[in-house]
Design a protein around this motif. Structure first.
Motif, PDB file in Angstrom:
ATOM      1  N   ALA A  93       2.330   2.594  -2.383  1.00 58.34           N
ATOM      2  CA  ALA A  93       2.099   3.355  -3.615  1.00 58.34           C
ATOM      3  C   ALA A  93       0.881   4.267  -3.483  1.00 58.34           C
ATOM      4  O   ALA A  93       0.782   5.279  -4.192  1.00 58.34           O
ATOM      5  N   GLU A  94      -0.034   3.930  -2.596  1.00 57.26           N
ATOM      6  CA  GLU A  94      -1.244   4.736  -2.444  1.00 57.26           C
ATOM      7  C   GLU A  94      -1.064   5.922  -1.506  1.00 57.26           C
ATOM      8  O   GLU A  94      -1.970   6.735  -1.340  1.00 57.26           O
ATOM      9  N   ILE A  95       0.071   6.055  -0.877  1.00 56.59           N
ATOM     10  CA  ILE A  95       0.306   7.176   0.029  1.00 56.59           C
ATOM     11  C   ILE A  95       0.432   8.445  -0.803  1.00 56.59           C
ATOM     12  O   ILE A  95       1.200   8.506  -1.752  1.00 56.59           O
ATOM     13  N   ASP A  96      -0.341   9.437  -0.440  1.00 51.42           N
ATOM     14  CA  ASP A  96      -0.344  10.699  -1.173  1.00 51.42           C
ATOM     15  C   ASP A  96       0.739  11.601  -0.604  1.00 51.42           C
ATOM     16  O   ASP A  96       0.610  12.111   0.502  1.00 51.42           O
ATOM     17  N   GLY A 142       0.792  -1.220   0.000  1.00 51.31           N
ATOM     18  CA  GLY A 142       0.000   0.000   0.000  1.00 51.31           C
ATOM     19  C   GLY A 142       0.823   1.269   0.000  1.00 51.31           C
ATOM     20  O   GLY A 142       0.277   2.365   0.057  1.00 51.31           O
TER      21      GLY A 142
END
Length: 164
Positions: A145-148, A143
């Protein structure tokens, strides 16, 4: 720490790789100088001893494993001072050369210590400490990659130099 079973599997694979590297350095025509071949093989032999000791006691602290591997390496080197007809005949075989060696040398002990130190350092770097995750685990976090992440934008402007 990962399960002892997976640790043993990783250690076994590492020992096999080190053995292959040692045989390759010693017996493949790589064009390396004789001293490099001899002592690189001895460094890898020391790393192999550390791996084998760690296979026997996978949960032991790295320092204890290194000391135990050092003792085994020194004892094997001292064993080269023992000569019997059967033992000397075994030392002339390939297995005898790889496992026991033929001639006692203090420099071999130094090379073994270097290999044990390198292996212990790699082992310590791959272990989990105090329940925290290893850096490799953090980087491979699902996950991630989903960190903004919105970094600040810097504006760099040129201005004339004041040479007065």
């Amino acid at each position: 720490m990962p399960s002892l079973r997976s640790r043993r599997l990783h250690l076994f694979a590492a020992v096999l790789i080190v053995i292959a590297m040692g045989i390759g350095v010693r017996y493949l025509p790589l064009g390396l100088p004789r001293e490099v071949v001899k002592y690189a093989g001895s460094v890898l032999w020391g790393a192999m001893v550390y791996g084998l000791v760690a296979l026997v006691r996978p949960a032991a602290p790295v320092g204890r494993l290194a000391v135990a591997a050092g003792l085994v390496a020194v004892l094997v080197e001292l064993f080269r001072l023992v000569h019997t007809p059967g033992l000397d005949a075994f030392r002339l075989t390939l297995a005898g050369q790889l496992l026991l060696g033929r001639i006692f040398s203090v420099w071999n002990v130094v090379a073994y210590a270097a290999g044990i130190g390198l292996a212990a350092g790699l082992d310590a770097g791959t272990r989990r400490l105090d329940g925290r995750r290893r850096m490799a685990d953090k980087l491979a976090m699902p996950g991630v990659a989903e960190i903004d992440l919105k970094p600040y934008r810097a504006t760099i402007e040129s201005r004339p130099a004041d040479l007065s």
